[in-house]
Write an enzyme that holds these catalytic residues in place. Structure first.
Site, PDB file in Angstrom:
ATOM      1  N   GLU A 206      16.199 -27.111 -65.716  1.00  0.00           N
ATOM      2  CA  GLU A 206      14.872 -26.703 -66.169  1.00  0.00           C
ATOM      3  C   GLU A 206      14.953 -25.548 -67.155  1.00  0.00           C
ATOM      4  O   GLU A 206      13.955 -24.863 -67.389  1.00  0.00           O
ATOM      5  CB  GLU A 206      14.000 -26.325 -64.974  1.00  0.00           C
ATOM      6  CG  GLU A 206      13.702 -27.509 -64.082  1.00  0.00           C
ATOM      7  CD  GLU A 206      12.525 -27.266 -63.154  1.00  0.00           C
ATOM      8  OE1 GLU A 206      12.400 -26.147 -62.625  1.00  0.00           O
ATOM      9  OE2 GLU A 206      11.733 -28.195 -62.966  1.00  0.00           O
ATOM     10  N   LYS A 340       1.417 -31.878 -59.056  1.00  0.00           N
ATOM     11  CA  LYS A 340       2.237 -32.587 -60.046  1.00  0.00           C
ATOM     12  C   LYS A 340       1.631 -33.986 -60.229  1.00  0.00           C
ATOM     13  O   LYS A 340       1.727 -34.821 -59.322  1.00  0.00           O
ATOM     14  CB  LYS A 340       3.668 -32.747 -59.534  1.00  0.00           C
ATOM     15  CG  LYS A 340       4.456 -31.452 -59.335  1.00  0.00           C
ATOM     16  CD  LYS A 340       5.701 -31.759 -58.513  1.00  0.00           C
ATOM     17  CE  LYS A 340       6.759 -30.685 -58.592  1.00  0.00           C
ATOM     18  NZ  LYS A 340       7.818 -30.907 -57.571  1.00  0.00           N
TER      19      LYS A 340
END
Ligand code: PEP
Ligand code: MG
Length: 431
Positions: A206, A340
């Site tokens: 990430e 999400k």
């Protein structure tokens, strides 16, 4: 009518891990275009809607030809002629068309890219920014407070540390741009300090630094030093947030940690006690998935023990599912939901999850996935639906910076400018 779907097509594009993913592009009868790309997770909750992959050997089994086939042969014919402003009806059609409880027939990747592309097309067709379209006639939130990874670990860094995300939150920043400025300096100093200590291995999934620490707490110590080196007051200006992603550490109340003083098997109480010690020792204001998804009673006990001054975030436990959020909230397992969109599949269901969190008195954090692209829908979602925080990974790499940079652009458009949620903008802040 200029807002009907004239053309809907899927295409294979590539994500930040070099894996195929699904993009959907919609053209309306008025020639407005909306486009969106599905993200993908690595540490996924078992209750998540299914990310449909082809299997086999091509691209490691991650190809998305089956998802694209469903878009071309079922989704596009069904949605042609539908009004893009009718998000709820379109999402309901998608869910019914798939017909499975976990979206495994057409794939949550196909559905989420379609659902988000509908919202983009509606915004374009009606000539408003996406955040405005998503807010409808309701109030528009301020920009969300960023939660930004400094070190990767867990599934995002080859298991290099037990904890998946070591993040910072600029709790004392007066506005969005300043929160990014402060984080940029912490990120830079963290990299420098790690290189000097011979602990820097590169960049994790990430965008955070890939650490070579021997113990989890070395990351916390280094993070504190980086905050101080950046000239910020730990806890007051820059606080620490963790995503333990405990479902990757064990199941059924048995957890295995490799980066403690010695490799350790811990039960739920032992694991919770470890995090509680860290909460005492470090300025940690937020801790996500402290226990595994199959350990809700221990999750609830930890939430009680941590107290209201700590944000306890449920990710794998609730997977952006309104019913699961209600159940977790009733049990006291967590006080904040991670949101999400691809965990559930359609924007209308995401909205329901956000509502369920709000009704339960929970806060929400909109989150990217570890596999991301240049798609910036989630930034608009946080603003349009008034979610106070945004988690996107680190402060490096295009797919991450695209989101932070979109926030900077929105600061020039929004009625609230670059302001962050009103005080107490971090309701679980210490003190
Ligand atoms: C997370 O666990 O919160 C996360 C963003 O990781 P992934 O996308 O790999 O699930
Ligand atoms: Mg998580």
């Amino acid at each position: 009518m200029k807002t009907a779907i004239a053309e809907l097509r899927g295409r294979r594009v590539w994500d930040s891990r070099g894996r195929p993913t699904v993009e959907v592009e919609i053209r309306t009868t008025g020639d407005a275009v909306g486009r969106a790309i599905a993200p993908a997770g690595a540490s996924t909750g078992s209750g998540e809607a299914v990310d449909l992959r082809d299997g086999g050997s091509t691209f490691g089994g991650y190809d998305v030809r089956r998802a694209l086939y469903g878009i071309a042969t079922e989704i596009a014919p069904l949605l042609r002629g539908r009004d893009v402003r009718d998000q709820r009806a379109i999402d309901a059609l998608l869910v019914t068309l798939d017909g499975t409880p976990d979206k495994s027939r057409l794939g949550a990747n196909a559905l989420v890219a379609t659902s988000m592309a509908v919202a983009h097309a509606a915004a374009a067709a009606t000539g408003v920014p996406l955040w405005r379209h998503l807010a409808g006639d309701g109030p528009v939130g301020p920009l969300p407070l960023p939660e930004i990874q400094i070190f990767g670990g867990g599934a995002h860094a080859g298991g290099r540390l037990d904890v998946q995300d070591f993040m910072v939150i600029a709790v004392g920043a007066p506005d969005f741009a300043t929160a990014l400025d402060w984080t940029a300096e912490v990120h830079r100093h963290a990299g420098r300090l790690m290189a000097e200590a011979g602990r820097l291995c590169g960049v994790a999934d990430e965008g955070g630094w890939w650490p070579a620490f021997d113990r989890n707490e070395e990351a916390l110590e280094m993070l504190l030093r980086a905050i101080e080196a950046a000239g910020r007051l730990p806890g007051e200006e820059m606080a620490i947030a963790l995503d333990i992603a405990a479902s990757t550490l064990g199941r059924c109340g048995r957890y295995h940690l490799r980066r403690e003083a010695e490799p350790r098997e811990l039960d739920s109480d032992g694991l919770a006690a470890l995090w509680l010690r860290w909460l005492e020792r470090y300025p940690i204001v937020s801790i996500e998935d402290p226990l595994a998804e199959d350990d809700p009673a221990a999750f609830a006990a930890f939430t009680r023990a941590a107290g209201p001054g700590v944000q306890v975030v449920a990710d794998d436990l609730v997977v952006t599912d309104a019913a699961r959020i209600r159940r977790a909230a009733a049990a006291g397992a967590g006080n904040t939901a991670l949101i999400k969109p691809n965990q559930i599949g359609t924007l209308s269901e995401v909205r329901e999850a956000v509502r369920a969190a709000g009704e339960a008195g929970w806060a929400g954090i909109v989150s990217a996935r570890s596999g991301e692209t240049e798609d910036v829908t989630i930034v608009h979602l946080a603003v349009g639906w008034g979610l106070p925080q945004l988690k996107v990974g680190s402060f490096a790499r295009g797919e991450r910076m695209a989101k932070w940079n979109e926030g900077l652009r929105l600061a020039e458009e929004l009625p609230s400018g670059g302001a962050l949620p009103p005080a107490p903008r971090f309701p679980w802040g210490r003190g």
